[in-house]
Structure formats: C-alpha cells, structure tokens
Scaffold this motif. Structure first.
Motif, PDB file in Angstrom:
ATOM      1  N   UNK A   7      -0.789   7.117  -6.204  1.00  8.04           N
ATOM      2  CA  UNK A   7      -0.540   6.146  -5.133  1.00  8.04           C
ATOM      3  C   UNK A   7      -1.094   4.767  -5.500  1.00  8.04           C
ATOM      4  N   UNK A   8      -2.272   4.714  -6.092  1.00 10.80           N
ATOM      5  CA  UNK A   8      -2.883   3.425  -6.423  1.00 10.80           C
ATOM      6  C   UNK A   8      -2.022   2.624  -7.396  1.00 10.80           C
ATOM      7  N   UNK A   9      -1.451   3.284  -8.395  1.00 12.68           N
ATOM      8  CA  UNK A   9      -0.575   2.581  -9.346  1.00 12.68           C
ATOM      9  C   UNK A   9       0.663   2.034  -8.645  1.00 12.68           C
ATOM     10  N   UNK A  10       1.231   2.811  -7.730  1.00 10.99           N
ATOM     11  CA  UNK A  10       2.403   2.350  -6.980  1.00 10.99           C
ATOM     12  C   UNK A  10       2.048   1.165  -6.084  1.00 10.99           C
ATOM     13  N   UNK A  11       0.893   1.221  -5.473  1.00 10.68           N
ATOM     14  CA  UNK A  11       0.472   0.100  -4.626  1.00 10.68           C
ATOM     15  C   UNK A  11       0.372  -1.168  -5.460  1.00 10.68           C
ATOM     16  N   UNK A  12      -0.265  -1.081  -6.611  1.00 18.46           N
ATOM     17  CA  UNK A  12      -0.380  -2.250  -7.499  1.00 18.46           C
ATOM     18  C   UNK A  12       1.004  -2.769  -7.897  1.00 18.46           C
ATOM     19  N   UNK A  13       1.907  -1.865  -8.255  1.00 20.79           N
ATOM     20  CA  UNK A  13       3.265  -2.235  -8.655  1.00 20.79           C
ATOM     21  C   UNK A  13       4.011  -2.922  -7.516  1.00 20.79           C
ATOM     22  N   UNK A  14       3.977  -2.326  -6.343  1.00 16.86           N
ATOM     23  CA  UNK A  14       4.688  -2.911  -5.202  1.00 16.86           C
ATOM     24  C   UNK A  14       4.100  -4.256  -4.809  1.00 16.86           C
ATOM     25  N   UNK A  15       2.787  -4.358  -4.774  1.00 16.83           N
ATOM     26  CA  UNK A  15       2.157  -5.637  -4.428  1.00 16.83           C
ATOM     27  C   UNK A  15       2.474  -6.713  -5.459  1.00 16.83           C
ATOM     28  N   UNK A  16       2.548  -6.340  -6.729  1.00 16.15           N
ATOM     29  CA  UNK A  16       2.920  -7.300  -7.774  1.00 16.15           C
ATOM     30  C   UNK A  16       4.351  -7.790  -7.576  1.00 16.15           C
ATOM     31  N   UNK A  17       5.160  -6.991  -6.878  1.00 16.81           N
ATOM     32  CA  UNK A  17       6.539  -7.368  -6.569  1.00 16.81           C
ATOM     33  C   UNK A  17       6.690  -7.877  -5.135  1.00 16.81           C
ATOM     34  N   UNK A  18       5.565  -8.333  -4.577  1.00 15.27           N
ATOM     35  CA  UNK A  18       5.526  -8.995  -3.275  1.00 15.27           C
ATOM     36  C   UNK A  18       5.931  -8.109  -2.102  1.00 15.27           C
TER      37      UNK A  18
END
Length: 129
Positions: free
Chosen positions: A85-96
């Motif tokens: 989940x943490x990796x997905x959160x970082x990915x999604x946040x990096x994509x605004x």
C-alpha cells in the motif's frame, strides 16, 4: 444454485477521456475493447484487472453526482488488492492523486488506504499480506 464469481463492475463517469486515462494509464488496467454507441451518445470501455476481473466504464451525456460521500446508498467503494500500500500511495501522490494516509484493518491487521477516481468514486488499496 451458486454464483461463480463477479463478472464485471460498471462505473458511470463524467469525463470519459480523463477516466479512461486514470484507469488504464495510472492504475494500469488493460483495455479489452472500446465501443462508441451513437444512439446513446455513449462510450463503453471494458478494462481487465490483472486478467481476472473486468471493469466497465460508461459515459452518458448527462450524469448525476454521487448523493453524499462516502455513505450514499449503493456501492460504498471498490477495493483493489495490492502487495504494498505504501508504494502505491507514493505512486499515486506523485501523479497528483489525493490519497488518505494508511490505516490498519482492525479485524485482519492489514494496511489499507482510500482515494478517489476523477468523479469522486471511492476506491481502496488493500494490502494482501
């Protein structure tokens, strides 16, 4: 009598192109087919989720917003199983994409987090283990 599995999940979207990019490019779902139905002035996009499940996106000339968030009657949210989940959160946040912080499921002890699609449909990331 028994139900074998879930065949598909249908989502009506407001901005078809924006939602198509969100689900296919950002979330990585595979486009199976895309149809334009002239008689309805409507698109239908079939997406595969890891080759196992199907999400259908529909566009219509007029749609209504969700009645309330998140506790409207009907489908509450759609949850996607992920390894981290943490990796997905970082990915999604990096994509605004605005993603809530990680929470812990009181029953299973697994991590999860909520975010929304472009139309405000609540989506969840749920960690496999």
């Amino acid at each position: 009598m028994k139900i074998n599995n879930i065949h598909h999940i249908a989502i009506i979207v407001g901005n078809y192109e924006q939602s198509k990019r969100f689900y296919s490019e950002l979330l990585g779902f595979t486009i199976i087919r895309e149809l334009y139905r002239a008689e309805r002035d409507s698109y239908k996009l079939d997406l595969a989720v890891n080759g196992l499940y199907q999400i259908e996106l529909f566009s219509f000339p007029e749609t209504k917003s969700r009645a309330s968030f998140p506790e409207a009657k009907g489908l509450r949210h759609l949850a996607f199983a992920v390894d981290n989940v943490a990796e997905w959160i970082d990915y999604l946040r990096a994509n605004k994409v605005d993603v809530q912080d990680i929470r812990i499921d009181e029953t299973t002890g697994r991590r999860f987090a909520f975010f929304n699609d472009p139309d405000g449909q609540p989506l969840e990331l749920y960690e496999n283990s």
